[in-house]
Each structure stands twice: as structure tokens, then as C-alpha cells.
Design a protein around this motif. Structure first.
Motif, PDB file in Angstrom:
ATOM      1  N   UNK A  59      18.832  -4.325   2.823  1.00 53.00           N
ATOM      2  CA  UNK A  59      17.613  -5.057   2.465  1.00 53.00           C
ATOM      3  C   UNK A  59      16.715  -5.314   3.665  1.00 53.00           C
ATOM      4  N   UNK A  60      15.444  -4.889   3.530  1.00 50.93           N
ATOM      5  CA  UNK A  60      14.412  -5.161   4.519  1.00 50.93           C
ATOM      6  C   UNK A  60      14.567  -4.450   5.851  1.00 50.93           C
ATOM      7  N   UNK A  61      15.329  -3.385   5.906  1.00 51.63           N
ATOM      8  CA  UNK A  61      15.602  -2.725   7.188  1.00 51.63           C
ATOM      9  C   UNK A  61      14.626  -1.612   7.554  1.00 51.63           C
ATOM     10  N   UNK A  62      13.906  -1.044   6.598  1.00 56.29           N
ATOM     11  CA  UNK A  62      13.170   0.189   6.889  1.00 56.29           C
ATOM     12  C   UNK A  62      11.670   0.086   6.652  1.00 56.29           C
ATOM     13  N   UNK A  87       5.006  -4.121   3.725  1.00 57.21           N
ATOM     14  CA  UNK A  87       4.033  -3.186   4.287  1.00 57.21           C
ATOM     15  C   UNK A  87       4.593  -1.801   4.530  1.00 57.21           C
ATOM     16  N   UNK A  88       5.847  -1.566   4.133  1.00 56.25           N
ATOM     17  CA  UNK A  88       6.480  -0.268   4.348  1.00 56.25           C
ATOM     18  C   UNK A  88       5.933   0.814   3.426  1.00 56.25           C
ATOM     19  N   UNK A 128       3.019   2.675  -1.562  1.00 56.75           N
ATOM     20  CA  UNK A 128       3.394   1.370  -1.029  1.00 56.75           C
ATOM     21  C   UNK A 128       3.743   0.449  -2.194  1.00 56.75           C
ATOM     22  N   UNK A 129       4.714  -0.462  -1.983  1.00 62.62           N
ATOM     23  CA  UNK A 129       5.024  -1.419  -3.045  1.00 62.62           C
ATOM     24  C   UNK A 129       3.835  -2.336  -3.294  1.00 62.62           C
ATOM     25  N   UNK A 130       3.626  -2.686  -4.541  1.00 61.92           N
ATOM     26  CA  UNK A 130       2.571  -3.632  -4.902  1.00 61.92           C
ATOM     27  C   UNK A 130       3.114  -5.019  -4.628  1.00 61.92           C
ATOM     28  N   UNK A 131       2.344  -5.828  -3.927  1.00 64.92           N
ATOM     29  CA  UNK A 131       2.791  -7.192  -3.623  1.00 64.92           C
ATOM     30  C   UNK A 131       2.615  -8.050  -4.866  1.00 64.92           C
ATOM     31  N   UNK A 132       3.625  -8.834  -5.150  1.00 65.72           N
ATOM     32  CA  UNK A 132       3.590  -9.747  -6.289  1.00 65.72           C
ATOM     33  C   UNK A 132       3.340 -11.141  -5.744  1.00 65.72           C
ATOM     34  N   UNK A 133       2.292 -11.767  -6.215  1.00 65.00           N
ATOM     35  CA  UNK A 133       1.978 -13.136  -5.763  1.00 65.00           C
ATOM     36  C   UNK A 133       2.800 -14.139  -6.541  1.00 65.00           C
ATOM     37  N   UNK A 134       3.330 -15.097  -5.825  1.00 61.34           N
ATOM     38  CA  UNK A 134       4.116 -16.159  -6.464  1.00 61.34           C
ATOM     39  C   UNK A 134       3.171 -17.097  -7.199  1.00 61.34           C
ATOM     40  N   UNK A 135       3.577 -17.508  -8.388  1.00 58.35           N
ATOM     41  CA  UNK A 135       2.751 -18.440  -9.157  1.00 58.35           C
ATOM     42  C   UNK A 135       2.883 -19.828  -8.565  1.00 58.35           C
ATOM     43  N   UNK A 136       1.770 -20.567  -8.563  1.00 59.27           N
ATOM     44  CA  UNK A 136       1.775 -21.928  -8.018  1.00 59.27           C
ATOM     45  C   UNK A 136       1.692 -22.935  -9.109  1.00 59.27           C
TER      46      UNK A 136
END
Length: 136
Positions: A59-62, A87-88, A128-136
């Protein structure tokens, strides 16, 4: 990291262009250990990205993961997402105009990166992965 690296020939070829880059491999077969012993990759990971133990360990290494010579199925693409750093990039062996590849990438939460202006006879698809925004 090259997913499905086999004997590590892609990593060995890429090292000629990126000599200061560490190349690791992930493969379900013992060929990945042979690739490390031959010096084609630095770290050998045996398993599949869909395996929870493998995914947790990586997880999160590359920054970049290549998926070449393997059909980009949504399940595998989703399993690779946690392994990529924020950002990978994912390099997929598919034509940029392939509806099946674009559909699989979109279903797994990736956004294709537009290809460069010059046209090559074969050009991998970069996403690139789409960033998912956390709901507030």
C-alpha cells in the motif's frame, strides 16, 4: 512496479532509459524471484494485486505501476489503486482509443491522461486514479 513482470525484461529495458529508478516486480509465479536474482528488478513480490495480504504489504509504495501484457480488468485495476501513491500513474498496455480499456479504467476509478501530440505506432494508455473527496 511492473505487475505480471515474469522474468523482468520490461524493467531491464526501462532501466536503460531511467538508470536512477528502482524497478520492482509483482508476479504470481516464481519467475519474479528469477528476475531479482538476474538483477532485472530490485524487489520481487510474489502474488497478485487482488490478494489482500499483497495489497496491504504494498500500500502506497509506488509512483508508477505498469500493467503491460495483461488485460486491464476492473477488479485488478481497483486492486492496484491502493498500491499507487497519491498522484501516481498507471501505465496500461491498451490503445488510448480502446473502448474496452477506457470502460475498465473508468469503472475502476481512473481517469485517462491525454496522449502526447505525436502519434506512435503503439502507445500505452496512461491513467491516474480519480480523487474522491470526503463528505463533510
Amino acid at each position: 512496479m511492473d505487475v505480471g513482470c515474469g522474468r523482468g525484461y520490461f524493467c531491464a529495458a526501462a532501466r536503460r532509459y531511467f538508470p536512477y529508478t528502482a524497478f520492482d516486480g509483482l508476479d504470481a509465479t516464481p519467475l519474479v524471484e528469477a528476475a531479482r536474482e538476474a538483477g532485472r528488478i530490485e524487489e520481487a513480490h510474489r502474488g497478485l494485486p487482488e490478494d489482500p495480504v499483497t495489497s496491504l504489504r504494498l500500500t502506497g509504495r509506488y509512483d508508477v505501476i505498469s500493467l503491460l501484457g495483461v488485460r486491464p480488468r476492473p477488479g485488478r485495476l481497483r486492486a492496484i489503486r491502493p498500491i499507487l501513491r497519491d498522484g501516481g500513474h498507471l501505465l496500461v498496455d491498451a490503445r488510448p482509443d480502446s473502448p474496452a480499456a477506457l470502460s475498465a479504467l473508468t469503472a475502476a476509478g481512473y481517469r485517462p491522461v491525454p496522449p502526447p501530440r505525436r502519434h506512435l505506432p503503439w502507445q500505452p494508455l496512461l491513467a491516474r486514479p480519480v480523487r474522491v473527496r470526503a463528505e463533510r
